[in-house]
Design a protein around this motif. Structure first.
Motif, PDB file in Angstrom:
ATOM      1  N   PHE A  22       3.273 -11.741 -14.517  1.00 49.13           N
ATOM      2  CA  PHE A  22       3.836 -12.679 -13.551  1.00 49.13           C
ATOM      3  C   PHE A  22       4.102 -12.063 -12.177  1.00 49.13           C
ATOM      4  CE2 PHE A  22       5.058 -14.228 -17.772  1.00 49.13           C
ATOM      5  CZ  PHE A  22       4.536 -15.503 -17.719  1.00 49.13           C
ATOM      6  N   LYS A  23       3.835 -10.748 -12.056  1.00 47.98           N
ATOM      7  CA  LYS A  23       4.007 -10.040 -10.781  1.00 47.98           C
ATOM      8  C   LYS A  23       5.438 -10.140 -10.253  1.00 47.98           C
ATOM      9  CE  LYS A  23      -0.378  -9.293 -10.959  1.00 47.98           C
ATOM     10  NZ  LYS A  23      -0.855  -7.972 -11.450  1.00 47.98           N
ATOM     11  N   GLY A  24       6.393 -10.120 -11.154  1.00 51.01           N
ATOM     12  CA  GLY A  24       7.798 -10.158 -10.758  1.00 51.01           C
ATOM     13  C   GLY A  24       8.401  -8.769 -10.756  1.00 51.01           C
ATOM     14  N   ASN A  25       9.566  -8.630 -10.118  1.00 48.91           N
ATOM     15  CA  ASN A  25      10.274  -7.346 -10.079  1.00 48.91           C
ATOM     16  C   ASN A  25       9.384  -6.232  -9.512  1.00 48.91           C
ATOM     17  OD1 ASN A  25      11.693  -4.991 -12.338  1.00 48.91           O
ATOM     18  ND2 ASN A  25      12.759  -5.917 -10.638  1.00 48.91           N
ATOM     19  N   ILE A  26       8.588  -6.584  -8.477  1.00 54.29           N
ATOM     20  CA  ILE A  26       7.604  -5.673  -7.890  1.00 54.29           C
ATOM     21  C   ILE A  26       8.221  -4.854  -6.762  1.00 54.29           C
ATOM     22  CG2 ILE A  26       5.420  -5.559  -6.592  1.00 54.29           C
ATOM     23  CD1 ILE A  26       5.047  -6.287  -9.496  1.00 54.29           C
ATOM     24  N   ARG A  27       7.813  -3.597  -6.639  1.00 49.69           N
ATOM     25  CA  ARG A  27       8.188  -2.737  -5.520  1.00 49.69           C
ATOM     26  C   ARG A  27       6.926  -2.362  -4.739  1.00 49.69           C
ATOM     27  NH1 ARG A  27      12.107  -4.518  -7.249  1.00 49.69           N
ATOM     28  NH2 ARG A  27      14.086  -3.514  -7.793  1.00 49.69           N
ATOM     29  N   LYS A  28       6.946  -2.580  -3.446  1.00 45.85           N
ATOM     30  CA  LYS A  28       5.811  -2.228  -2.594  1.00 45.85           C
ATOM     31  C   LYS A  28       5.911  -0.756  -2.202  1.00 45.85           C
ATOM     32  CE  LYS A  28       4.655  -5.261   0.563  1.00 45.85           C
ATOM     33  NZ  LYS A  28       4.765  -6.206   1.710  1.00 45.85           N
ATOM     34  N   VAL A  29       4.800  -0.026  -2.337  1.00 46.22           N
ATOM     35  CA  VAL A  29       4.819   1.414  -2.081  1.00 46.22           C
ATOM     36  C   VAL A  29       3.664   1.821  -1.175  1.00 46.22           C
ATOM     37  CG1 VAL A  29       5.832   1.791  -4.369  1.00 46.22           C
ATOM     38  CG2 VAL A  29       3.372   2.052  -4.068  1.00 46.22           C
ATOM     39  N   VAL A  30       3.855   2.963  -0.518  1.00 51.86           N
ATOM     40  CA  VAL A  30       2.758   3.623   0.204  1.00 51.86           C
ATOM     41  C   VAL A  30       2.670   5.057  -0.294  1.00 51.86           C
ATOM     42  CG1 VAL A  30       2.979   2.198   2.286  1.00 51.86           C
ATOM     43  CG2 VAL A  30       4.236   4.365   2.121  1.00 51.86           C
ATOM     44  N   VAL A  31       1.477   5.636  -0.185  1.00 56.47           N
ATOM     45  CA  VAL A  31       1.256   7.033  -0.551  1.00 56.47           C
ATOM     46  C   VAL A  31       0.756   7.770   0.677  1.00 56.47           C
ATOM     47  CG1 VAL A  31      -0.096   8.626  -1.961  1.00 56.47           C
ATOM     48  CG2 VAL A  31       0.741   6.492  -2.967  1.00 56.47           C
ATOM     49  N   ILE A  32       1.442   8.859   1.035  1.00 54.03           N
ATOM     50  CA  ILE A  32       1.032   9.690   2.170  1.00 54.03           C
ATOM     51  C   ILE A  32       0.390  10.954   1.613  1.00 54.03           C
ATOM     52  CG2 ILE A  32       1.809  10.944   4.222  1.00 54.03           C
ATOM     53  CD1 ILE A  32       4.131   8.994   4.436  1.00 54.03           C
ATOM     54  N   GLY A  33      -0.877  11.091   1.854  1.00 57.79           N
ATOM     55  CA  GLY A  33      -1.614  12.235   1.326  1.00 57.79           C
ATOM     56  C   GLY A  33      -2.808  11.778   0.503  1.00 57.79           C
ATOM     57  N   LYS A  34      -3.882  12.557   0.560  1.00 55.10           N
ATOM     58  CA  LYS A  34      -5.080  12.216  -0.191  1.00 55.10           C
ATOM     59  C   LYS A  34      -5.617  13.478  -0.853  1.00 55.10           C
ATOM     60  CE  LYS A  34      -9.197   9.327   0.142  1.00 55.10           C
ATOM     61  NZ  LYS A  34     -10.029   8.490   1.018  1.00 55.10           N
ATOM     62  N   ASN A  35      -5.311  13.634  -2.130  1.00 52.00           N
ATOM     63  CA  ASN A  35      -5.810  14.759  -2.924  1.00 52.00           C
ATOM     64  C   ASN A  35      -5.876  14.310  -4.374  1.00 52.00           C
ATOM     65  OD1 ASN A  35      -3.109  14.990  -3.977  1.00 52.00           O
ATOM     66  ND2 ASN A  35      -2.561  16.159  -2.144  1.00 52.00           N
ATOM     67  N   SER A  36      -6.181  15.223  -5.255  1.00 49.92           N
ATOM     68  CA  SER A  36      -6.392  14.845  -6.656  1.00 49.92           C
ATOM     69  C   SER A  36      -5.143  14.226  -7.288  1.00 49.92           C
ATOM     70  CB  SER A  36      -6.835  16.064  -7.470  1.00 49.92           C
ATOM     71  OG  SER A  36      -5.855  17.096  -7.419  1.00 49.92           O
ATOM     72  N   LYS A  37      -3.971  14.805  -6.988  1.00 47.57           N
ATOM     73  CA  LYS A  37      -2.738  14.299  -7.605  1.00 47.57           C
ATOM     74  C   LYS A  37      -2.328  12.944  -7.037  1.00 47.57           C
ATOM     75  CE  LYS A  37      -0.752  18.551  -9.328  1.00 47.57           C
ATOM     76  NZ  LYS A  37       0.431  19.418  -9.416  1.00 47.57           N
ATOM     77  N   SER A  38      -2.451  12.785  -5.712  1.00 46.15           N
ATOM     78  CA  SER A  38      -2.101  11.492  -5.120  1.00 46.15           C
ATOM     79  C   SER A  38      -3.075  10.413  -5.582  1.00 46.15           C
ATOM     80  CB  SER A  38      -2.091  11.584  -3.594  1.00 46.15           C
ATOM     81  OG  SER A  38      -3.374  11.917  -3.091  1.00 46.15           O
ATOM     82  N   ASN A  39      -4.347  10.777  -5.750  1.00 45.92           N
ATOM     83  CA  ASN A  39      -5.344   9.813  -6.238  1.00 45.92           C
ATOM     84  C   ASN A  39      -5.077   9.430  -7.693  1.00 45.92           C
ATOM     85  OD1 ASN A  39      -6.629   9.807  -3.764  1.00 45.92           O
ATOM     86  ND2 ASN A  39      -8.144  11.353  -4.350  1.00 45.92           N
ATOM     87  N   GLN A  40      -4.621  10.398  -8.483  1.00 51.06           N
ATOM     88  CA  GLN A  40      -4.262  10.101  -9.877  1.00 51.06           C
ATOM     89  C   GLN A  40      -3.066   9.149  -9.924  1.00 51.06           C
ATOM     90  OE1 GLN A  40      -3.784  13.648 -12.332  1.00 51.06           O
ATOM     91  NE2 GLN A  40      -5.430  14.653 -11.215  1.00 51.06           N
ATOM     92  N   LEU A  41      -2.114   9.367  -9.032  1.00 51.83           N
ATOM     93  CA  LEU A  41      -0.937   8.503  -8.978  1.00 51.83           C
ATOM     94  C   LEU A  41      -1.341   7.073  -8.611  1.00 51.83           C
ATOM     95  CD1 LEU A  41       2.150   8.175  -9.060  1.00 51.83           C
ATOM     96  CD2 LEU A  41       2.197   8.814  -6.643  1.00 51.83           C
ATOM     97  N   ILE A  42      -2.240   6.944  -7.636  1.00 54.38           N
ATOM     98  CA  ILE A  42      -2.711   5.615  -7.223  1.00 54.38           C
ATOM     99  C   ILE A  42      -3.440   4.926  -8.376  1.00 54.38           C
ATOM    100  CG2 ILE A  42      -4.365   4.444  -5.714  1.00 54.38           C
ATOM    101  CD1 ILE A  42      -3.598   6.493  -3.540  1.00 54.38           C
ATOM    102  N   LYS A  43      -4.192   5.697  -9.129  1.00 53.94           N
ATOM    103  CA  LYS A  43      -4.892   5.152 -10.285  1.00 53.94           C
ATOM    104  C   LYS A  43      -3.896   4.603 -11.314  1.00 53.94           C
ATOM    105  CE  LYS A  43      -8.494   6.307 -13.653  1.00 53.94           C
ATOM    106  NZ  LYS A  43      -9.374   7.382 -14.188  1.00 53.94           N
ATOM    107  N   ILE A  44      -2.792   5.329 -11.485  1.00 59.31           N
ATOM    108  CA  ILE A  44      -1.744   4.873 -12.411  1.00 59.31           C
ATOM    109  C   ILE A  44      -1.127   3.570 -11.912  1.00 59.31           C
ATOM    110  CG2 ILE A  44       0.565   5.403 -13.287  1.00 59.31           C
ATOM    111  CD1 ILE A  44      -0.348   8.349 -13.396  1.00 59.31           C
ATOM    112  N   PHE A  45      -0.864   3.482 -10.599  1.00 57.77           N
ATOM    113  CA  PHE A  45      -0.311   2.248 -10.028  1.00 57.77           C
ATOM    114  C   PHE A  45      -1.222   1.058 -10.327  1.00 57.77           C
ATOM    115  CE2 PHE A  45       2.009   4.754  -6.468  1.00 57.77           C
ATOM    116  CZ  PHE A  45       3.104   4.930  -7.300  1.00 57.77           C
ATOM    117  N   LYS A  46      -2.527   1.286 -10.239  1.00 55.44           N
ATOM    118  CA  LYS A  46      -3.488   0.194 -10.432  1.00 55.44           C
ATOM    119  C   LYS A  46      -3.677  -0.149 -11.908  1.00 55.44           C
ATOM    120  CE  LYS A  46      -6.063   1.091  -6.163  1.00 55.44           C
ATOM    121  NZ  LYS A  46      -7.357   1.542  -5.566  1.00 55.44           N
TER     122      LYS A  46
END
Length: 450
Positions: free
Chosen positions: A131-155
């Motif tokens: 239902f897309k409720g209780n959502i928090r909007k986030v940004v990620v600063i940085g582009k490397n393997s760990k930040s990309n893994q984190l973004i993958k988890i978000f998705k």
């Protein structure tokens, strides 16, 4: 921050806590326990449930908490509660209490709380993912393997309830923190994740200051274990380690409940036993000296920078600059009775109605006029951190010598310093100490109480 998008989120933990308490109390009436004084048993159960929950962190479940962690919490909580239940027999000398029915009571309570806890956990996961409720909007600063893994988890893990708005590449020629800050403010971002390895110390300091001054939650994506300190909170999103800069004790639902109970009880006692008879006397004295209302209401900045009407006994003649100009020494606007009630802090007593209504706490950072909040938020670094908790009638800064008129930048800087210490190190004992010290200062009289 725009809290309208998740304005109901703050009710989730209190509702869960309330249902648990109802289960504990109403299950008592299902069995003939043969308890001599049922009300003592109810109070005993409630108090110890609260203390155990505080110790186990029973209501401190994060979005990234796994189901096994929830199950472990339930077993930890209920195991200690079982010991507490049987300790009641010896402590209150209850030889006639039915041990077998007490075991049945515990079994039913355990089953109901276990089912309710898991059901709440699963429903929240579905609420976020479907239902897309209780959502928090986030940004990620940085582009490397760990930040990309984190973004993958978000998705992939929609049940976490994080919506990635943008990823900033620090290696891009057009990258700048100022552009990040503008995007975060324009798009009402809730959380900022950044890679420690991709920013310089000065950039990290700038990012930390921005997050503090704009009430954004900041999360670290560590590059190695050297960044760990006891001041950082360490958690996992699947297998990606994430660090949080600031832990707020009053974010814990148990701490929040404890503080609220203290506020309600203390404010009720003052309203019933002091304001009930003092208000008519002060009202007559105010009316005899000058025209105008008995109470002075002023818009002030509260929790999360929300506005509320702060109540005081009117201590000045009615004037147009009351909401803009702070009281100064030998201020001609202050009446004779006003001088007395300000000196003794009696003028602040109606704020216990604010406490009872939930706008304020007994102890906390003092609320400022809206115009002063706007001024100091731009002028004083980390000023907005003090709005992470409810404002108070009295506070650590006030009992430490920084009450009243702000004459120099030194006054406001030190006031903020003490307020931030309070926010980061709150305890019920600290609140009690502040209240006692405030009373002693009021009896002795304070130099800046004018």
């Amino acid at each position: 921050m725009n809290h309208k998008q998740h304005r109901f989120s703050g009710f989730i933990k209190p509702i869960v806590f309330g249902v648990d308490i109802c289960i504990i109390i109403f299950s008592i009436f299902l069995f003939p326990l043969k308890i001599t004084n049922l009300y003592i048993f109810i109070a005993y159960s409630f108090c110890f449930w609260l203390l155990i929950a505080f110790r186990t962190g029973f209501y401190n479940i994060q979005r990234s908490t796994k189901m096994i962690g929830v199950v472990r919490l339930v077993f930890s909580q209920m195991s200690i509660y079982a010991l507490v239940l049987y300790a009641f027999i010896g402590f209150f000398k209850q030889p006639n209490i039915s041990r077998s029915y007490l075991a049945f009571y515990f079994g039913v309570t355990f089953a109901l709380i276990f089912v309710f806890k898991l059901l709440t956990y699963l429903l929240l996961l579905k609420y976020r993912s479907v239902f897309k409720g209780n959502i928090r909007k986030v940004v990620v600063i940085g582009k490397n393997s760990k930040s990309n893994q984190l973004i993958k988890i978000f998705k992939n893990r929609l049940d976490f309830g994080y919506e990635l708005s943008k990823q900033f590449n620090t290696r891009s020629e057009t990258f700048s923190l100022d552009k990040c800050f503008k995007y975060i403010l324009d798009n009402q971002i809730d959380k900022i994740y950044f890679s420690v390895s991709e920013l310089s110390n000065s950039q990290i300091n700038k990012l930390v200051n921005f997050a503090d001054n704009n009430l954004r939650e900041l999360k670290f994506i560590p590059d190695n274990k050297e960044v760990f300190t006891k001041k950082l909170k360490y958690e996992y999103y699947d297998y990606i380690p994430i660090l949080s800069l600031r832990e707020i004790p009053l974010d814990d639902p148990v701490n929040k409940v404890v503080k609220r109970i203290f506020d309600v009880v203390f404010s009720s006692l003052i309203i019933v036993f002091v304001l009930s008879w003092l208000t008519p006397i002060i009202a007559i004295l105010i009316k005899l000296e000058s025209k105008g209302p008995v109470f002075f209401k002023q818009a002030r900045s509260g929790f999360s920078h929300s506005e509320f009407e702060c109540f005081k006994f009117r201590s000045m003649a009615v004037n147009e600059s009351a909401n803009l100009q702070q009281a100064t020494k030998n201020d001609m606007r202050i009446t004779k009775i006003g001088k007395f009630i300000r000196k003794t802090s009696i003028d602040e007593l109606p704020q216990f109605f604010n406490v009872f209504l939930g706008h304020m706490s007994v102890a906390g950072p003092r609320p400022h006029m809206i115009s002063h909040t706007t001024l100091y938020s731009k002028k004083v670094d980390k000023f907005m951190v003090r709005h992470l908790v409810k404002p108070g009638i009295t506070g650590l800064a006030q009992v430490s010598g920084f009450r009243g008129e702000i004459e120099t930048d030194h006054d406001i800087v030190n006031r903020v310093r003490f307020d931030i210490f309070y926010v980061e190190n709150w305890s019920l004992l600290m609140d009690i100490k502040i209240v006692i010290q405030t009373f002693m200062n009021a009896v002795k009289g304070e130099e800046k109480a004018y």
